[in-house]
Design a protein around this motif. Sequence first.
Motif, PDB file in Angstrom:
ATOM      1  N   ALA A 410       0.798  -1.229   0.000  1.00 22.79           N
ATOM      2  CA  ALA A 410       0.000   0.000   0.000  1.00 22.79           C
ATOM      3  C   ALA A 410       0.825   1.271   0.000  1.00 22.79           C
ATOM      4  CB  ALA A 410      -0.930  -0.006   1.198  1.00 22.79           C
ATOM      5  N   GLY A 411       2.101   1.193  -0.422  1.00 21.84           N
ATOM      6  CA  GLY A 411       2.938   2.390  -0.369  1.00 21.84           C
ATOM      7  C   GLY A 411       3.236   2.757   1.067  1.00 21.84           C
ATOM      8  N   PHE A 412       3.528   4.027   1.270  1.00 22.98           N
ATOM      9  CA  PHE A 412       3.965   4.451   2.606  1.00 22.98           C
ATOM     10  C   PHE A 412       2.852   5.197   3.351  1.00 22.98           C
ATOM     11  CE2 PHE A 412       6.154   7.623   5.362  1.00 22.98           C
ATOM     12  CZ  PHE A 412       6.700   6.720   6.256  1.00 22.98           C
ATOM     13  N   ASN A 413       2.807   5.019   4.648  1.00 17.81           N
ATOM     14  CA  ASN A 413       1.975   5.801   5.596  1.00 17.81           C
ATOM     15  C   ASN A 413       2.905   6.473   6.573  1.00 17.81           C
ATOM     16  OD1 ASN A 413      -0.852   3.682   6.605  1.00 17.81           O
ATOM     17  ND2 ASN A 413      -0.322   4.504   4.614  1.00 17.81           N
ATOM     18  N   ASP A 414       2.693   7.740   6.909  1.00 18.68           N
ATOM     19  CA  ASP A 414       3.511   8.290   7.994  1.00 18.68           C
ATOM     20  C   ASP A 414       2.869   8.047   9.358  1.00 18.68           C
ATOM     21  OD1 ASP A 414       1.821  10.784   8.537  1.00 18.68           O
ATOM     22  OD2 ASP A 414       2.304  11.030   6.424  1.00 18.68           O
ATOM     23  N   ASP A 415       1.549   7.915   9.399  1.00 17.18           N
ATOM     24  CA  ASP A 415       0.824   7.528  10.616  1.00 17.18           C
ATOM     25  C   ASP A 415       1.220   8.366  11.826  1.00 17.18           C
ATOM     26  OD1 ASP A 415      -0.847   6.186  12.300  1.00 17.18           O
ATOM     27  OD2 ASP A 415       0.271   4.313  12.305  1.00 17.18           O
ATOM     28  N   THR A 416       1.369   9.653  11.626  1.00 19.72           N
ATOM     29  CA  THR A 416       1.961  10.432  12.717  1.00 19.72           C
ATOM     30  C   THR A 416       1.025  11.500  13.273  1.00 19.72           C
ATOM     31  OG1 THR A 416       3.936  11.616  13.394  1.00 19.72           O
ATOM     32  CG2 THR A 416       3.020  12.235  11.258  1.00 19.72           C
ATOM     33  N   ARG A 417       1.266  11.851  14.542  1.00 21.50           N
ATOM     34  CA  ARG A 417       0.664  13.036  15.168  1.00 21.50           C
ATOM     35  C   ARG A 417       1.585  14.230  15.020  1.00 21.50           C
ATOM     36  NH1 ARG A 417      -2.774  10.378  18.812  1.00 21.50           N
ATOM     37  NH2 ARG A 417      -2.223   8.196  18.621  1.00 21.50           N
ATOM     38  N   ALA A 418       2.814  13.980  14.599  1.00 22.57           N
ATOM     39  CA  ALA A 418       3.851  15.009  14.581  1.00 22.57           C
ATOM     40  C   ALA A 418       3.902  15.637  13.190  1.00 22.57           C
ATOM     41  CB  ALA A 418       5.199  14.389  14.955  1.00 22.57           C
ATOM     42  N   PHE A 419       3.117  16.662  12.983  1.00 24.53           N
ATOM     43  CA  PHE A 419       2.975  17.256  11.655  1.00 24.53           C
ATOM     44  C   PHE A 419       4.316  17.618  11.020  1.00 24.53           C
ATOM     45  CE2 PHE A 419       1.622  21.101   9.066  1.00 24.53           C
ATOM     46  CZ  PHE A 419       1.189  20.346   8.001  1.00 24.53           C
ATOM     47  N   PRO A 420       5.211  18.303  11.765  1.00 27.95           N
ATOM     48  CA  PRO A 420       6.466  18.711  11.093  1.00 27.95           C
ATOM     49  C   PRO A 420       7.314  17.540  10.629  1.00 27.95           C
ATOM     50  CG  PRO A 420       6.340  19.584  13.361  1.00 27.95           C
ATOM     51  CD  PRO A 420       5.135  18.746  13.160  1.00 27.95           C
ATOM     52  N   SER A 421       7.064  16.346  11.161  1.00 25.57           N
ATOM     53  CA  SER A 421       7.904  15.208  10.775  1.00 25.57           C
ATOM     54  C   SER A 421       7.458  14.556   9.473  1.00 25.57           C
ATOM     55  CB  SER A 421       7.916  14.157  11.890  1.00 25.57           C
ATOM     56  OG  SER A 421       6.698  13.426  11.895  1.00 25.57           O
ATOM     57  N   ILE A 422       6.326  14.973   8.929  1.00 28.84           N
ATOM     58  CA  ILE A 422       5.801  14.265   7.754  1.00 28.84           C
ATOM     59  C   ILE A 422       6.786  14.256   6.581  1.00 28.84           C
ATOM     60  CG2 ILE A 422       4.007  14.343   5.976  1.00 28.84           C
ATOM     61  CD1 ILE A 422       1.959  14.794   8.172  1.00 28.84           C
ATOM     62  N   PRO A 423       7.353  15.389   6.200  1.00 29.33           N
ATOM     63  CA  PRO A 423       8.313  15.311   5.080  1.00 29.33           C
ATOM     64  C   PRO A 423       9.492  14.398   5.405  1.00 29.33           C
ATOM     65  CG  PRO A 423       7.678  17.584   5.499  1.00 29.33           C
ATOM     66  CD  PRO A 423       7.125  16.771   6.640  1.00 29.33           C
ATOM     67  N   ALA A 424       9.970  14.455   6.629  1.00 27.92           N
ATOM     68  CA  ALA A 424      11.103  13.616   7.011  1.00 27.92           C
ATOM     69  C   ALA A 424      10.756  12.135   6.873  1.00 27.92           C
ATOM     70  CB  ALA A 424      11.523  13.922   8.446  1.00 27.92           C
ATOM     71  N   ARG A 425       9.583  11.787   7.327  1.00 22.46           N
ATOM     72  CA  ARG A 425       9.194  10.369   7.281  1.00 22.46           C
ATOM     73  C   ARG A 425       9.059   9.862   5.845  1.00 22.46           C
ATOM     74  NH1 ARG A 425       6.248   8.729  12.475  1.00 22.46           N
ATOM     75  NH2 ARG A 425       6.747  10.392  13.921  1.00 22.46           N
ATOM     76  N   HIS A 426       8.434  10.659   5.001  1.00 22.99           N
ATOM     77  CA  HIS A 426       8.324  10.230   3.603  1.00 22.99           C
ATOM     78  C   HIS A 426       9.695  10.201   2.937  1.00 22.99           C
ATOM     79  CE1 HIS A 426       3.885  10.024   3.038  1.00 22.99           C
ATOM     80  NE2 HIS A 426       3.919  10.743   4.156  1.00 22.99           N
ATOM     81  N   ASP A 427      10.548  11.147   3.321  1.00 19.03           N
ATOM     82  CA  ASP A 427      11.889  11.156   2.736  1.00 19.03           C
ATOM     83  C   ASP A 427      12.657   9.889   3.126  1.00 19.03           C
ATOM     84  OD1 ASP A 427      13.978  12.731   1.268  1.00 19.03           O
ATOM     85  OD2 ASP A 427      15.024  12.421   3.167  1.00 19.03           O
ATOM     86  N   VAL A 428      12.560   9.496   4.379  1.00 20.35           N
ATOM     87  CA  VAL A 428      13.212   8.250   4.805  1.00 20.35           C
ATOM     88  C   VAL A 428      12.680   7.075   3.984  1.00 20.35           C
ATOM     89  CG1 VAL A 428      13.431   6.580   6.694  1.00 20.35           C
ATOM     90  CG2 VAL A 428      13.781   9.029   7.142  1.00 20.35           C
ATOM     91  N   ALA A 429      11.377   6.989   3.842  1.00 28.30           N
ATOM     92  CA  ALA A 429      10.791   5.863   3.101  1.00 28.30           C
ATOM     93  C   ALA A 429      11.268   5.858   1.650  1.00 28.30           C
ATOM     94  CB  ALA A 429       9.269   5.944   3.167  1.00 28.30           C
TER      95      ALA A 429
END
Lengths: 469, 469, 469
Positions: A410-429
């Motif tokens: 299903a691709g990637f989910n960031d599943d986060t409460r931490a809004f500023p981390s969203i770009p970081a999480r997708h970048d890691v993936a």
Amino acid sequence: MGALLDKDRLFPIEPGARALARRLYDLVRDLPIVSPHGHTDPRWFARDEPFADPAELLVIPDHYVLRMLISQGVRLDALGVARLSGERRETDRRAVWRLFAEHYHLFRATPTRLWLDHTFETLFSMTVPLGPETADCYYDRIAEQLAGAEFRPRRLFERFNLEVLATTEGALDDLAWHEQIAASGWSGRVITTYRPDSVTDPDYEGFGDNLRRFGEVTGCDTQSWSGYLEAHRRRRAFFRAAGATATDHGHPTADTADLSPAEAAELYALVAGGRAGAGEATLFRAQMLTEMARMSVEDGMVMQIHAGARRNHSPAIHRLFGRDKGFDMPGRASYVDALKPMLDAVGLEPGLNVIVFTLDETAYARELAPLAGAYPCLTLGPPWWFYDSVEGMLRHRRATVETAGFYNTAGFNDDTRAFPSIPARHDVARRVDCAFLAELVLTGRLREDEAADLAADLAVNLARAAYRL
Amino acid sequence: MGALLDKDRLFPIEPGARALARRLYDLVRDLPIVSPHGHTDPRWFARDEPFADPAELLVIPDHYVLRMLISQGVRLDALGVARLSGERRETDRRAVWRLFAEHYHLFRATPTRLWLDHTFETLFSMTVPLGPETADCYYDRIAEQLAGAEFRPRRLFERFNLEVLATTEGALDDLAWHEQIAASGWSGRVITTYRPDSVTDPDYEGFGDNLRRFGEVTGCDTQSWSGYLEAHRRRRAFFRAAGATATDHGHPTADTADLSPAEAAELYALVAGGRAGAGEATLFRAQMLTEMARMSVEDGMVMQIHAGARRNHSPAIHRLFGRDKGFDMPGRASYVDALKPMLDAVGLEPGLNVIVFTLDETAYARELAPLAGAYPCLTLGPPWWFYDSVEGMLRHRRATVETAGFYNTAGFNDDTRAFPSIPARHDVARRVDCAFLAELVLTGRLREDEAADLAADLAVNLARAAYRL
Amino acid sequence: MGALLDKDRLFPIEPGARALARRLYDLVRDLPIVSPHGHTDPRWFARDEPFADPAELLVIPDHYVLRMLISQGVRLDALGVARLSGERRETDRRAVWRLFAEHYHLFRATPTRLWLDHTFETLFSMTVPLGPETADCYYDRIAEQLAGAEFRPRRLFERFNLEVLATTEGALDDLAWHEQIAASGWSGRVITTYRPDSVTDPDYEGFGDNLRRFGEVTGCDTQSWSGYLEAHRRRRAFFRAAGATATDHGHPTADTADLSPAEAAELYALVAGGRAGAGEATLFRAQMLTEMARMSVEDGMVMQIHAGARRNHSPAIHRLFGRDKGFDMPGRASYVDALKPMLDAVGLEPGLNVIVFTLDETAYARELAPLAGAYPCLTLGPPWWFYDSVEGMLRHRRATVETAGFYNTAGFNDDTRAFPSIPARHDVARRVDCAFLAELVLTGRLREDEAADLAADLAVNLARAAYRL
């Protein structure tokens, strides 16, 4: 290399593989972010007010951060976390930030460190590592920037290049914030997700009251099984009208059941009457997964199952500070047996899509990839929670791709409460996937043109397709 | 690099390691193929008739292919798979092939893709990737070649450099095809394997009838425990006369039991009388593993245990299309406790060899390697089924070699029904093993001369020894 | 490269990563050895007599060696292992050594081989590989050296640069050897560890007698629950006086319980009276882990839980040869549920440190890292037993560091009875950790200065801190 980030981070070390991974990553780094599952607060985008301060934004609400600090003896009180009583024993946010900075070395080699350093460098333009000596400098610079227009939630949403962001609301939510966002004329796509745990789990706090309110908000007789099911149908329609394309179900196990209508009605009578024992509560949750799957066949909503969390493991923490403080624990889980009743009922239905997540990665190769690689209705979710990490993602790919392929994921989910981390999480993936694809190409398991296709599929296309976005 | 295959595929990426892996591989690439366990059809070698067409050879009988296509919504009917009723809704084999070709991207990074591309390039001399545009070209070229003398089963056996090929037959099989092969004067060594599940598993379709036929073909009284055991002894001797060196046991779990003769006779009375409940069926299967081990002590047959498959997970698929359509699922398995009764009985017997396979790889390091690294009778089988893959093999080696060494393992099994894939499967195993050995040498865990020995051991010698070939 | 050892062994193969790993390793290779948990014999250091001969030192007592040899058909009798009866069927130590040397290829790619080759080259200056042809040469040279002053236990302790070495003694031990070491004036720090299994496990051989002796040596009434607990308190104090900083608990599972004092007293009455059934024995062991944790809160002793071994799996071996002959097997284990009663009782107590070890590595990422990454009292032990290996250590790091970080782990334990292998084991751990750190640096997950800190932390500092040494 930036001050905090290596520009080739997470790529293979061998130069040829690194170059290929970088080439693949360059194709996807600037694609929009599709965030089909997460826990950000829609109020942010409705009100569009500035975030309060660095500690409030980055420390106090982040259970990944809290748990690591607690594990080394830091007290939640000292971190400014409010007690359930409302009391907050530390109100000096700069003191909280300094305490966090003093312990920042604890996060070495964790995803939290990767996400935070990414945020520090790319969002807040920090150029020195966080530590005791730089704590105040960090606090001041971040606080100053948060006050500016460029750091308002909607502006960040746009700067993050978010194509769509799904939040998660309970069945009783009035979706007022989503309504307000829609009415505002702002172009950001923030959608909701139907998460009915509070009315499907007899062990949920206030379950009896929740059922009553469920009746009130839907105008259905939630004391009867048929009325209760109808209430779900209406709420699902209400959520769909607010943009939802998916439901989500957080269950302690992936157990499903398929009782006859008469048995189910009888079970519901016990449950609704507050007379269900532990076994009956378990059975009811199991039955409700199958009912939700049936409704998904009817209304086309994608169904997510997040199974396996033992929540609130520490009663002392739970009693004083409540949920989501870092004391949710995984446990063993099984799927081949657990999902069978649901799959027997609807597993071959065209149009059904059930995305399954696990906190027990031993199930990836043994159960989830074989199931997702056979049943048309099953899709394997990305690595969840503790596995949303570099090593976790690599293990997930290595354990699943040979049996389920890429196209049952299903691709990637960031599943986060931490809004500023969203770009970081997708970048890691994206980086980890490009690293993995490069390895497949250089070991003769994939052609480079296929890897280029897959890089984009894994970054955005599979998520769009799986969630019907 | 060929059109489809990278000549250095599956070797390490780092140039020095790659060069060493290639050097090791060059020592073993042309060794004969020892195939001690599999499911090819002895009729092919008895009759030596041409294979029908590309879809019949490569798509319709391959459950790895079927499951992946089904998982993305393709219907078995559309793939030309016959229903149990005999009906075949799609009889145009070219249409089946095209449907397969359209979905070939689903197999990216799967072993199926590696095996098929190997077959396409090395057997059928294809020079472009399979896809929608090349589907017809593939169909025509393969169909044309299949009609020629070089593609008859016996000729392929020789071209594949097969030293020995074991098939698997049920206890009631008359071994007529093997007899015919032996009588033909052809030099290919095709041997059988004794697989008595249909008369040891009370849940097997037609079990009662099977027991009666078991009595008829052996002249034993299979209504009595002693007669039943004697029937096994006679069939084992009959299979040995047809070349068998091994038995094979496909059980849902590895549970074993060691009842007293009186208890066993009592249990058998229930089982043979059709009065065994689920617990008794389980216990009987467990007891029969110990009985089979005892007979192996007597007659020297190697015993294989393939434990853990939950067969026919989808009742709808099973009802319409029968067994082996891609809906067999793994599940959790244990061995340390499960095998104990058998090991207590015969675990230290000289001359006994029991090869254990698993569908739960968490047992490799935790249970199977410790057991195989201590009990003289136990040998660890190669990665099975979903784990017969590049990543699966690497995980198997990494999880087992440090505890069991190499010499308590059984070399490679292709375990396939897909005859043309045999060279590809052995080639993958040899490459992955050479890659692993190269890594051991370059990290100082093995000398290169030892790695050279081991490359040949893993390719052929361990299989010959484990199966007494 | 030495004759047997590659100077860059266990480092990454890629040249840049290898260079960095070597740089990190150079920082820690000569640090002292901290050995906070193991099973060497304190008598060696008390008496300081020469070791007998090569077979007695390196083969006969090493269950890793025995099990591998048995697994390939070698008999314990032929290896000079004494039967419980006292009989030793092979008394020619050179014959034992030759038998071992003939089978040395079995250890290829195992940790045993790494440890032995390290010992052969660095301690005994051997320059050719061990094998059938060199067996006598090895025997003679090692035997000759063992007779010399440089190979006496105390001298080896000093040559090994041991900062501290912990042995493990039962609750009833008089610690006379430790007393003698202390009285001798020798400067080597050899401390004991309190291991009370023989008086906390109702299934332990001679449990009833053990309880009586426990009363005698402590002067407590061990027939009463309060007297029994007091006996533990006194023995813990006695052990602390002999240098102990830790206790150790070898349990079949990590189950804990927290009964009320009245329930516990009632259970103890059954247990002490020899009337406990299997369930009660299990419950008592579980309760005692919580009691021991409570005492650790009182007296500050670090608590180790080594859970999961199924000991003496082969009754035939156990009957003839006794314990520790290579037939202890792991099994599935769980921690999230099992430890909950203890954690509910004392999990947030400041000053408590419980180090948890497992034989089921599936628990690393799923249970142990999440627990250790949240509870302040929990520390994750290093890879134990079958996982004390190159691949085992790498899997441990990859599975745990992202969730627990490095600072919730306890550094390295050699946990060995094989004194000469201690430098080899620590060297392997240091190399593997430096390899892992180098990879983190070169993939942008850590700065090099942080890796340098961590290399020293993992080599010595974390062990010193976790064990309060």
